[in-house]
Design a protein around this motif. Structure first.
Motif, mmCIF file in Angstrom:
data_model
loop_
_atom_site.group_PDB
_atom_site.id
_atom_site.type_symbol
_atom_site.label_atom_id
_atom_site.label_comp_id
_atom_site.label_asym_id
_atom_site.label_seq_id
_atom_site.Cartn_x
_atom_site.Cartn_y
_atom_site.Cartn_z
ATOM 1 N N ASN A 223 52.261 -4.586 -30.546
ATOM 2 C CA ASN A 223 50.614 -4.102 -30.438
ATOM 3 C C ASN A 223 49.472 -5.451 -30.951
ATOM 4 O OD1 ASN A 223 50.534 -1.408 -29.698
ATOM 5 N ND2 ASN A 223 51.507 -0.778 -31.594
ATOM 6 N N GLU A 224 50.157 -6.112 -31.795
ATOM 7 C CA GLU A 224 49.382 -7.307 -32.209
ATOM 8 C C GLU A 224 49.036 -8.428 -30.950
ATOM 9 O OE1 GLU A 224 50.110 -9.494 -35.893
ATOM 10 O OE2 GLU A 224 50.557 -11.115 -34.440
ATOM 11 N N ASP A 225 50.006 -8.327 -30.245
ATOM 12 C CA ASP A 225 50.001 -9.226 -28.985
ATOM 13 C C ASP A 225 49.254 -8.525 -27.756
ATOM 14 O OD1 ASP A 225 50.718 -11.611 -27.429
ATOM 15 O OD2 ASP A 225 51.855 -10.457 -26.003
ATOM 16 N N LEU A 226 49.548 -7.208 -27.591
ATOM 17 C CA LEU A 226 48.782 -6.397 -26.539
ATOM 18 C C LEU A 226 47.241 -6.421 -26.733
ATOM 19 C CD1 LEU A 226 51.117 -3.124 -26.135
ATOM 20 C CD2 LEU A 226 50.856 -5.394 -24.481
ATOM 21 N N ILE A 227 46.676 -6.102 -28.146
ATOM 22 C CA ILE A 227 45.298 -6.329 -28.430
ATOM 23 C C ILE A 227 44.905 -7.558 -28.250
ATOM 24 C CG2 ILE A 227 43.620 -6.075 -30.345
ATOM 25 C CD1 ILE A 227 45.689 -4.075 -31.541
#
Length: 475
Positions: A223-227
């Motif tokens: 999720n850190e990368d997707l955000i």
């Protein structure tokens, strides 16, 4: 194929019962429990324990063999046993540790092994009998022992194993039902339900904070990368990677399907690079175990007829290759291939182990190989959050040669860096932020069931101090 349950039975006795110990192990290894599919593994410390200088045997027996056993069979006849650091007898220490752990103990006092009369006994013999009598008095009200004739040993053993296994199975069924109810409550708990759930989990599980294995979750990093790509906090921890992909594809109108797949797979690679790309084994439970690698190699040698020098080995999720060196040594690394999703780990491995062939790939996708392998391993990896275990087994099966060995393990603990580096056993669940002590064994049984479904032969399971090991031979 029907489900098979595996349990370890530790056999504890002084040295005068050597023949009886072997007889009990042979009986346990061939034991069948009524109409239920239960398999037992009899544990004799003299067969299982690694030779290690500078460490007393009992210091290895307690945290490894004894801790991983489900039932203890204890025997006394004429000898009380040799003293240890903590007890008058190693056998007594093992029994008392097991009783205190709440796990079942079956204790026999054999009446007729030594037929000498009292006047024929020496002073040392009399002292042994006095100690045995005193120990027997301590447990006279606890209902865990029987006085038996030697000829009746296996009859009583069958009865007592049946009884205790039924108790264990009943407890596990109750526990699984509780955990299933807990999962239902987690989805959308009301305030009162949340209080009940928390109380239930606190009573059976241990809560931990401030460790890399607890704080750094794959879901969080994805999720850190997707955000960072403007994709939003869409990846969910309670479903697999491909279920997440299908869900996101179904709700997303801003990207084409191909770009969505690339972005999500890129986020997965980012997550594994961040968590495991520069992994240090001094933080791993294997670092403090003295025998995990030997136990795995011994099991491989047993299952492959001791011909490792001619075998090709494929390691799924092998990171930078250190576990291959730990298990096999450096001499056969040229025969080894490692597949890993972390490009950082692979780059590190190529520098440290130039003899190993490294492949950048996902353990759920087809492997880019040109030949079959004699051994396909996936150690402490298949449980990774979001992985669909069946997909991993299918891909491993595709590259495994006929009569090849599939070897899988589930982590069985961590080092708690916030509590004097205490060893804690179980599998950490990021969804509910608790250590699940029974989860490694539950997953291992599901994997062994799957190998049986795929008609693998000699399917077996062994609980090590670091992991639960599962294996099968491909027809």
């Amino acid at each position: 194929m029907e489900k098979v349950n595996f349990y370890n039975v530790f056999i504890s006795s002084p040295s005068d019962l050597k023949d009886e110990r072997k007889k009990i192990k042979d009986f346990i290894d061939s034991y069948q429990y009524a109409n239920k599919n239960v398999r037992l593994n009899g544990i004799l410390w003299e067969k299982e324990l690694a030779a290690t200088s500078g460490i007393l045997p009992q210091q290895l027996i307690n945290p490894t063999l004894l801790k991983n056993a489900d039932i203890l069979i204890g025997l006394f006849s004429t000898r009380f046993g040799s003293p240890t650091e903590n007890s008058e007898s190693g056998t007594v220490e093992e029994i008392e540790l097991f009783v205190n752990s709440g796990k079942p103990v079956v204790l026999y006092f054999i009446k007729d092994k030594d037929c000498r009369t009292t006047t024929e006994l020496g002073l040392e013999d009399v002292r042994n009998l006095e100690k045995i009598l005193e120990f027997k008095k301590q447990y006279s009200t606890k209902g865990i022992y029987k006085e038996i004739e030697l000829s009746e040993l296996l009859v009583h053993l069958k009865q007592d194993l049946d009884y205790n296994l039924q108790s264990i199975l009943n407890q596990e069924n109750a526990y699984n039902n509780d955990m299933e109810n807990n999962k239902k409550n987690i989805a959308n708990p009301k305030d009162k339900e949340k209080e009940i759930l928390t109380a239930n989990i606190e009573s059976s599980e241990t809560k931990y904070r401030g460790n890399w294995w607890a704080d750094d979750s794959i879901t969080k990093f994805i999720n850190e990368d997707l955000i960072s790509k403007g994709f939003g906090n869409k990846y969910k921890a309670d479903i697999t990677f491909y279920e997440n992909l299908n869900k996101i594809l179904g709700n997303n109108n801003d990207y084409t399907d191909d770009s969505t797949i690339r972005i999500l797979k890129s986020a997965k690679k980012y997550a594994f690079n961040k968590k495991y790309g520069h992994f240090e084994y001094n933080k791993d439970l294997r670092k403090v175990s003295t025998i995990w690698a030997k136990k795995i190699k011994d099991r491989i040698v047993q299952l492959t007829n001791n011909n490792l020098n001619a075998m090709k080995i494929f390691d799924v999720g092998g990171n930078y290759g250190q576990e291959l060196e730990d298990i096999f040594g450096k001499n056969i690394l040229k025969q080894c291939t490692v597949l890993d999703i972390s490009t950082d780990a692979i780059a590190r491995g190529k520098k440290l182990y130039p003899d190993i062939q490294f492949i950048d790939g996902d353990m759920e996708d087809p492997y880019k190989v040109d030949s079959k392998y004699d051994i396909c391993m996936c150690l402490r990896t298949i449980q990774s959050r979001g992985a669909f275990r069946q997909n991993v087994i299918i891909q491993m099966d595709k590259i495994l040669a006929k009569n090849g060995l599939m070897l899988i393990s589930i982590p069985n603990g961590y080092i708690d860096e916030t509590n004097d580096k205490k060893i804690i056993h179980g599998l950490y669940d990021h969804r509910i932020k608790y250590m699940q002590e029974r989860r490694p064994l539950q997953l291992a049984r599901k994997i062994s069931d799957k190998l049986i479904d795929y008609e693998y032969e000699n399917v077996g399971m062994e609980t090590l101090d670091t992991e639960v090991l599962i294996w099968g031979i491909k027809k």
